[in-house]
Write an enzyme that holds these catalytic residues in place. Structure first.
Site: not given
Length: 395
Positions: A290, A299, A286
């Site tokens: 998210h 992250y 992706r």
């Protein structure tokens, strides 16, 4: 692709490489269907961009972007018949649209409208936001199909909503017409750490149901990397524990994802020498967050993102179609224009759909409201009396 299920589940299936070169057998898709595949992916990417913008402008609630996952969603959904069922997670906007759900219905869901996200005449279950709950649902739907002996099916071609109220049919002659309706679950790699995943696949194997379990392995379960999910070399290899077939596919290769799903669906329809259920691990990425409430820069390394962008499924398929004479500049321009028009029309319809009464949020959950919810409803009534309905219902 007769050898799909005879290979090691850790051996990743690929038909197009990153440069758009054919490295496997071309699926049994017409030229028009190959262009449809490209158009659906372009539509999904543009829809995604507009949806993120709507959320940023305060015109829609939290939204989960899908950019980078178009190939796995469109390729797999095109391998299904209209009578088959999709049990999506919250990110399968492209898959459910290919299966017949209008883009405006998808937008309405993320705008908080109870009528959004489903239609009575489309075999799509409501989006599953709790992780992995759609996996046992899929097994249940597939078991029901098997018990009913839904072997006749429909010979009608798929219809999908286009701009305005028109619909466009596309051929389904290459699909299996007989056999049970198949249920297909979509879920992320993080779902494989949930009990529902294991229970659903175990039951599917025991009862040998007509089901396909498609794991969109995008490398991250929100901020948890794939290597922290499991010590298994691949997720496809987990199928062995349930006595079903597992196969890993390049999830950014739309042709490979289509062909693997087609083979899994065909196997699922009727009993045979192999188990009917299949676990497909579609390896992909992706590109964005998210959800719009997430900050992936915390992250993820940007170098990792850029490396995966070089595998972008859309230019990958476009290069193949151009080099084989199936697509040219004029066709691409027409697709771009129609995609913009279709998404704009969907936004227009969604934003002009009358908003539900806020009281409706308390309906259809409990037969009788518990005290806490009665208090919340009374609080809502006081707010409406104080600020007026425009504060809640105005577009």
């Amino acid at each position: 692709m007769s050898d799909v299920f005879d290979r090691d589940p850790d051996d990743r299936v690929r038909i197009l490489d990153e440069s758009g070169e054919l490295v496997g057998d071309l699926p049994d898709l017409s030229d028009a269907e190959l262009v449809d595949l490209y158009r659906y992916m372009r539509l999904a990417r543009h829809f995604d961009e507009r949806a993120v913008n709507l959320q940023r402008q305060g015109r829609m609630g939290t939204y989960p972007p899908l950019a980078g996952q178009e190939a796995a969603q469109v390729g797999s959904a095109m391998a299904l018949d209209p009578r088959d069922w999709i049990a999506p997670s919250y990110r399968e906007h492209a898959a459910v649209h290919v299966h017949g759900l209008d883009l405006a219905d998808i937008l309405l869901y993320w705008m908080g409208h109870g009528a959004g996200g489903w239609r009575a005449d489309v075999n799509v279950l409501p989006a599953a936001v709790p992780i992995a709950t759609q996996v046992p649902h899929t097994t249940g739907v597939a078991l029901a199909s098997k018990l009913r002996g839904e072997s006749e099916g429909s010979d009608s071609p798929r219809k999908t909503g286009e701009a305005g109220d028109s619909e466009e049919s596309r051929s389904s002659d290459h699909r299996t017409k007989s056999g049970d309706a198949v249920a297909c679950a979509y879920f992320g790699d993080g779902a494989t750490s949930e009990g529902d995943f294991h229970e659903g696949l175990n039951m599917a194997g025991v009862f040998d149901v007509p089901a396909v379990f498609l794991c969109n392995n995008n490398g991250w379960a929100i901020s948890v990397p794939r290597e922290r999910q499991t010590a298994s070399p691949t997720l496809a290899g987990k199928a062995v524990a349930y006595g079903i077939d597992g196969v890993q596919v390049d999830g950014m290769d739309p042709l490979a994802t289509y062909e693997v799903t087609r083979a899994a669906v065909e196997k699922a329809r009727t009993p045979g020498d192999r188990p009917r259920p299949t676990l497909i691990e579609a390896v992909q990425y992706r590109f964005g967050a998210h959800t719009t409430a997430d900050d992936p820069t915390v992250y993820r390394d940007e170098a990792e993102v850029e490396a995966w962008r070089r595998r972008d499924p859309i230019p990958r398929l476009e290069r193949f179609l151009r080099e084989t004479g199936r697509l040219d500049d004029a066709a691409v321009e027409d697709i771009e224009a129609s995609v913009r028009d279709q998404v704009s029309a969907a936004i227009e319809r969604a934003e002009h759909t009358p908003r539900p009464d806020p009281d409706a949020m308390f309906d259809d959950v409990y037969a009788g409201l518990p005290p806490a919810l009665r208090d919340q409803r009374a609080y809502l009534h006081r707010l409406r009396d104080r600020h007026g309905d425009d504060a809640f219902l105005k577009d």
